[in-house]
Design a protein around this motif. Structure first.
Motif, short mmCIF file in Angstrom:
data_model
loop_
_atom_site.label_atom_id
_atom_site.label_comp_id
_atom_site.label_asym_id
_atom_site.label_seq_id
_atom_site.Cartn_x
_atom_site.Cartn_y
_atom_site.Cartn_z
N ASP A 1 0.84 -1.20 0.00
CA ASP A 1 0.00 0.00 0.00
C ASP A 1 0.88 1.25 0.00
N PRO A 2 0.69 2.18 -0.94
CA PRO A 2 1.54 3.39 -1.01
C PRO A 2 1.55 4.19 0.29
N GLY A 3 0.40 4.29 0.95
CA GLY A 3 0.36 5.03 2.20
C GLY A 3 1.18 4.36 3.29
N PHE A 4 1.10 3.03 3.35
CA PHE A 4 1.90 2.31 4.34
C PHE A 4 3.39 2.43 4.02
N LEU A 5 3.77 2.33 2.75
CA LEU A 5 5.18 2.44 2.37
C LEU A 5 5.75 3.80 2.78
N ARG A 6 4.94 4.83 2.62
CA ARG A 6 5.39 6.16 3.03
C ARG A 6 5.59 6.21 4.54
N ARG A 7 4.65 5.63 5.31
CA ARG A 7 4.79 5.58 6.77
C ARG A 7 6.03 4.79 7.17
N PHE A 8 6.29 3.70 6.46
CA PHE A 8 7.43 2.85 6.77
C PHE A 8 8.74 3.63 6.60
N ARG A 9 8.84 4.38 5.52
CA ARG A 9 10.04 5.18 5.27
C ARG A 9 10.22 6.25 6.34
N ILE A 10 9.15 6.94 6.68
CA ILE A 10 9.24 8.00 7.69
C ILE A 10 9.59 7.42 9.05
N HIS A 11 9.00 6.27 9.38
CA HIS A 11 9.23 5.64 10.69
C HIS A 11 10.70 5.28 10.87
N HIS A 12 11.36 4.85 9.79
CA HIS A 12 12.75 4.39 9.89
C HIS A 12 13.76 5.41 9.35
N ARG A 13 13.32 6.63 9.13
CA ARG A 13 14.19 7.61 8.48
C ARG A 13 15.42 7.95 9.33
N ARG A 14 15.30 7.81 10.65
CA ARG A 14 16.45 8.15 11.51
C ARG A 14 17.44 7.00 11.66
N SER A 15 17.08 5.82 11.15
CA SER A 15 18.00 4.68 11.25
C SER A 15 18.02 3.90 9.94
N PRO A 16 18.36 4.56 8.83
CA PRO A 16 18.32 3.89 7.53
C PRO A 16 19.54 2.99 7.34
N PRO A 17 19.40 1.91 6.60
CA PRO A 17 20.57 1.07 6.31
C PRO A 17 21.44 1.69 5.23
N LEU A 18 22.68 1.26 5.18
CA LEU A 18 23.59 1.68 4.11
C LEU A 18 23.32 0.77 2.91
N LEU A 19 22.76 1.33 1.85
CA LEU A 19 22.42 0.55 0.67
C LEU A 19 23.59 0.41 -0.29
N GLY A 20 24.47 1.38 -0.31
CA GLY A 20 25.59 1.36 -1.24
C GLY A 20 26.17 2.75 -1.36
N CYS A 21 26.70 3.06 -2.52
CA CYS A 21 27.22 4.40 -2.76
C CYS A 21 27.03 4.77 -4.22
N PHE A 22 26.97 6.07 -4.45
CA PHE A 22 26.86 6.60 -5.81
C PHE A 22 28.24 7.05 -6.29
N VAL A 23 28.49 6.80 -7.58
CA VAL A 23 29.77 7.14 -8.19
C VAL A 23 29.49 7.92 -9.46
N GLN A 24 30.21 8.99 -9.66
CA GLN A 24 30.05 9.79 -10.87
C GLN A 24 30.70 9.08 -12.04
N ASP A 25 29.91 8.87 -13.12
CA ASP A 25 30.38 8.17 -14.31
C ASP A 25 30.40 9.17 -15.47
N ASP A 26 31.56 9.80 -15.68
CA ASP A 26 31.67 10.82 -16.73
C ASP A 26 31.59 10.21 -18.12
N GLU A 27 32.09 9.00 -18.27
CA GLU A 27 32.15 8.37 -19.59
C GLU A 27 30.75 8.12 -20.16
#
Length: 309
Positions: free
Chosen positions: A49-75
């Motif tokens: 449910d979109p409303g629940f997903l939004r609540r889930f993100r807000i509820h855990h916003r202060r303790s998010p997991p590290l998903l990875g990192c972004f890298v600039q790809d000029d090529e």
């Protein structure tokens, strides 16, 4: 009477509002909601449910997991995503991608609070782009007219508003402790929530923290010294090491050598090696709550396969 008691005690389990509250408290890892959605149709309905997903993100916003990192790809005129989590929490590398028009020049400035800040230039037009990779939302901000990115060094940080909380900040000059200013220094949030910094010299990292004593004085204190040569397979005569970035919500520092990138948790000293891209690339840790795949978005089949496997 006994049947009435059993019926009364079972009623709360049938409360439509109870299941969302239970699922809301699942860990904020990418696999949590996909696993829960496999239980039954009712659970899947709530978890997608979109409303629940939004609540889930807000509820855990202060303790998010590290998903990875972004890298600039000029090529390839893109910003690529490098996942750091293992299955079943590994987000597909192609899930987060920000493409630019050919001929555009862009600089990846910052990742923080689940947002990415990019400076983009195209056909003499300069603007900032604030991007939420999970939702795909992008907001473009005009570049200050008095600054020319061709002659001005530009840096910046992106911050998400803290809900109803009101924050007021002031600037102050804070004396530094007696450390060698030629060393690499990176300011961080200390374990206590106050100001801290990492001082790196050769293969040693020192963690400093500014604390307030009983007299109201806030001196700098050396809290910890980490000997990297004891943790990493380094050759002191050949290798060079530097701090690439710091993931503040997960207390992890990214360390770069000639051939590898290491992610070190400063509290547990748990170490992980991730692939290194081009030598000129800069790594920006991305910490966020990712749950879009539950509802059938991009990459759902791959994430579900990880959950089942």
């Amino acid at each position: 009477m006994s049947s009435r008691r059993r019926s009364s005690s079972a009623a709360p389990l049938e409360d439509e509002n109870l299941l969302p509250e239970i699922l809301l408290r699942l860990p904020p890892q990418p696999s949590s909601l996909p696993r829960a959605s496999l239980v039954c149709k009712r659970w899947r309905s709530v978890a997608s449910d979109p409303g629940f997903l939004r609540r889930f993100r807000i509820h855990h916003r202060r303790s998010p997991p590290l998903l990875g990192c972004f890298v600039q790809d000029d090529e390839h005129h893109a910003i690529s995503f490098l996942p750091t989590s293992e299955p079943p929490n590994r987000v597909p590398p192609g899930r987060f991608s920000l493409q630019f028009k050919p001929g555009s020049r862009f600089t990846l400035l910052d990742c923080r609070h689940g947002l990415v800040l990019v400076l983009m230039s195209h056909e003499m037009r300069h603007q900032f782009v604030v991007w939420d990779p999970v939702t795909g939302d992008k907001r473009r901000l005009s570049y200050p007219p008095r600054f020319d990115p061709r002659t001005t060094l530009v840096n910046g940080a992106v911050l998400r508003a803290a809900g109803d909380a009101q924050h007021f900040q002031s600037l102050a000059v804070i004396p530094m402790p007696n450390v060698n200013r030629d060393h690499f220094i990176k300011f961080i949030r200390a374990d206590s929530g106050g100001l801290g910094f990492l001082d790196m010299s050769s293969f040693t990292v020192q963690l400093w923290e500014r604390t307030t004593d009983c007299n109201g004085v806030a001196p700098w204190r050396l809290r910890r010294t980490i000997e990297l040569a004891k943790l990493l397979p380094l050759n002191p005569k050949k290798d060079n090491i530097m701090i690439e970035a710091f993931a503040e919500e997960n207390n992890m520092v990214f360390l770069s050598t000639l051939n590898n990138i290491y992610v070190l948790h400063l509290q547990s000293l748990e170490l992980k090696k991730i692939p290194k891209t081009d030598s000129g690339s800069r790594y920006h840790p991305y910490e966020s709550v990712y749950n879009a795949d539950v509802g059938g978005e991009h990459g759902r089949a791959e994430l579900f396969a990880q959950c089942i496997g």
